[in-house]
Write an enzyme that holds these catalytic residues in place. Structure first.
Site, PDB file in Angstrom:
ATOM      1  CE  LYS A   1      52.020  32.220  81.866  1.00 45.51           C
ATOM      2  NZ  LYS A   1      52.870  33.415  81.634  1.00 45.51           N
TER       3      LYS A   1
ATOM      4  CB  SER B   1      55.206  32.036  79.096  1.00 45.73           C
ATOM      5  OG  SER B   1      55.026  32.925  80.188  1.00 45.73           O
TER       6      SER B   1
ATOM      7  CB  SER C   1      55.215  36.083  79.691  1.00 46.96           C
ATOM      8  OG  SER C   1      56.441  35.422  79.493  1.00 46.96           O
TER       9      SER C   1
END
Length: 477
Positions: free
Chosen positions: A83, A158, A182
């Site tokens: 990520k 996210s 997230s």
């Protein structure tokens, strides 16, 4: 053998060990799918094909030199992107912000080091919203993350790009992190397994710090065994850790072979952090059906009490806005930030030192209130989200960031409680819903006691054996 993209991470590693395929073949296949499908679901902000192929070639040398396959790294040759809130040395590190579009990391974060030691191949950086702040993934200058079940709908956030990459079967597993839901939010939106580990189980070291203790690294997967295997990789302490959670002696993957004990499960479908969340009947129905499943497995299911008034959650909002403000941004560059980010940072500026200290105390009181209310429960079962995957305009509102933030809380009225308490929580894709001829995934959330991650995963595996969600395939996969 199945198609390479249908294999789980553990199945891919086993196929490589048995020489049924090679790391280079696996990585080339993943890169091809990343180039074809990645833009359609907004999975990647940066692909690193040369690095990935070099790592695959190195994996082949390791494989050829091994006298005993059992001595090999456990995930040798398995593609696992990182990520873009996490540093990979020599690779662009934008944190989802146009302000950092040309930023390149100097070092590997600890979780990247651990993934490399386990033999995984870094395929690229997955898409995240600016600074990881919202629960949708709509960064400037990069395709937004969309669920492969319906590319008009958000993949959540996210870790939206990570979830889109796994759900589209570009990769079997992807790194993510979770500071308010997230990992679990995109897991629900994309039909995946997403675990937020207990506080202190996955260290932010050696470069990161705990801060308010809300966030943890983890992964997005298609099945529980992959989640456990990656947790074995990531649950590694670094010198100077502030907190260290318990780890099962034989590891998390081995713990799944144990017969689960009879658990006391509390069912809660009342929203926790806001009183005005509109909860879709399908989300409630998924939780109720899961409660029936758990009862049929021999667990005791009771009603869980609401542990605190919704306004007690305001401590999270204060901590979140101050965290947004901590990111160093030159004053002249503030205008390059997204409206939501600027709004959060402005809120952070208004928080005085005493108010921040009060928020920390309020946070700790909330943790105690939860502990007391749920003292006799081993697990709490809720919907993961209040709605199936939504279209982005249901959440994002650049003209009114306060309304944007409020919409996010209504969409996610359960997830952040587990970040505040530090307890583990996992989203599981137990159900599906037909919306205008389109099938959408529905997740439920199981939250456990602090440090009881193995027990939570064992329970999740019981549900997986009933529902077989890993066999489901979205249209874009």
């Amino acid at each position: 053998m199945s198609e390479l993209h249908d294999l789980t991470a553990l199945e891919t590693a086993e196929a490589i060990r048995l020489r049924e395929t090679s790391p280079t073949e696996v990585v080339r296949h993943a890169l091809d799918r990343a180039e074809r499908l990645g833009p359609q679901v907004g999975a990647f902000v940066t692909l690193t094909p040369e690095r990935a192929l070099a790592e695959a070639a190195e994996a082949e040398r390791v494989l050829a030199a091994a006298d005993d396959p059992r001595s090999l790294p456990p995930l040798l040759g398995v593609p696992c992107p990182v990520k873009d809130l996490t540093m990979v040395a020599g690779v662009r590190f934008t944190a989802g912000s146009a302000l950092l579009a040309d930023n390149v990391a100097d070092v590997d974060d600890g979780v990247v080091t651990l993934l490399a030691r386990a033999g995984t191949v870094m395929l690229g950086k997955t898409t995240t919203p600016e600074l990881g702040l919202p629960c949708y993934t709509e960064p400037d200058g990069t395709p937004p993350a969309r669920t492969p079940w319906d590319t008009t709908r958000t993949a959540g956030g996210s870790s939206g790009g990570a979830a889109a990459a796994v759900a589209a079967r570009i990769v079997p597993v992807a790194h993510g992190n979770d500071g308010g839901g997230s990992i679990r939010i995109p897991a629900s939106a994309c039909g995946l397994v997403g675990l937020k580990p207990s506080r202190g189980l996955v260290s932010p070291g050696p470069w990161g710090t705990d801060g308010a203790g809300l966030a943890s690294h983890g992964v997005l997967t298609r099945d529980v065994r992959d989640t456990a295997a990656l947790l074995d990789v990531l649950a590694h302490p670094w010198p100077g850790d502030m907190v260290e959670a318990r780890r099962p002696a034989g590891g998390f993957l081995a713990a799944l072979d144990a017969r689960p004990r009879r658990l006391r499960v509390g069912l809660l479908t009342t929203p926790l952090i806001t009183s005005d969340a509109d909860v879709h009947p399908a989300c409630v129905a998924a939780a109720l059906r899961t409660a029936d499943d758990l009862a049929s497995l021999g667990h005791d299911v009771v009603e869980a009490p609401v542990p605190f008034a919704a306004e007690a959650w305001d401590a999270f909002a204060a901590l979140w806005s101050v965290m947004a403000l901590q990111v160093p941004v030159p004053p002249q560059a503030e205008g390059m930030l997204r409206p939501l980010t600027r709004w959060l940072r402005e809120n952070g500026r208004r928080v005085t030192g005493v108010e921040h200290a009060d928020a920390v105390v309020a946070h700790q009181r909330l943790v105690r209130a939860v502990g007391q209310a749920w003292e006799d429960l081993d697990v709490v079962l809720t919907p993961t989200l209040a709605q199936p995957p939504v279209r982005p305009d249901a959440l994002r509102d650049d003209a009114d960031p306060a309304a944007d933030f409020a919409a996010q809380t209504r969409f996610t009225p359960w997830t952040s409680v587990w970040n505040l308490t530090g307890r583990p929580a996992v989203s599981l894709p137990v159900a599906e819903l037909d919306v205008d001829g389109t099938t959408l995934p529905i997740g439920v959330q199981l939250g456990g006691r602090l440090g009881h991650d193995a027990e939570l995963l064992t329970l999740a595996l019981q549900l997986e054996e009933i529902h077989r969600w890993q066999d489901r395939r979205p249209p874009l996969a």
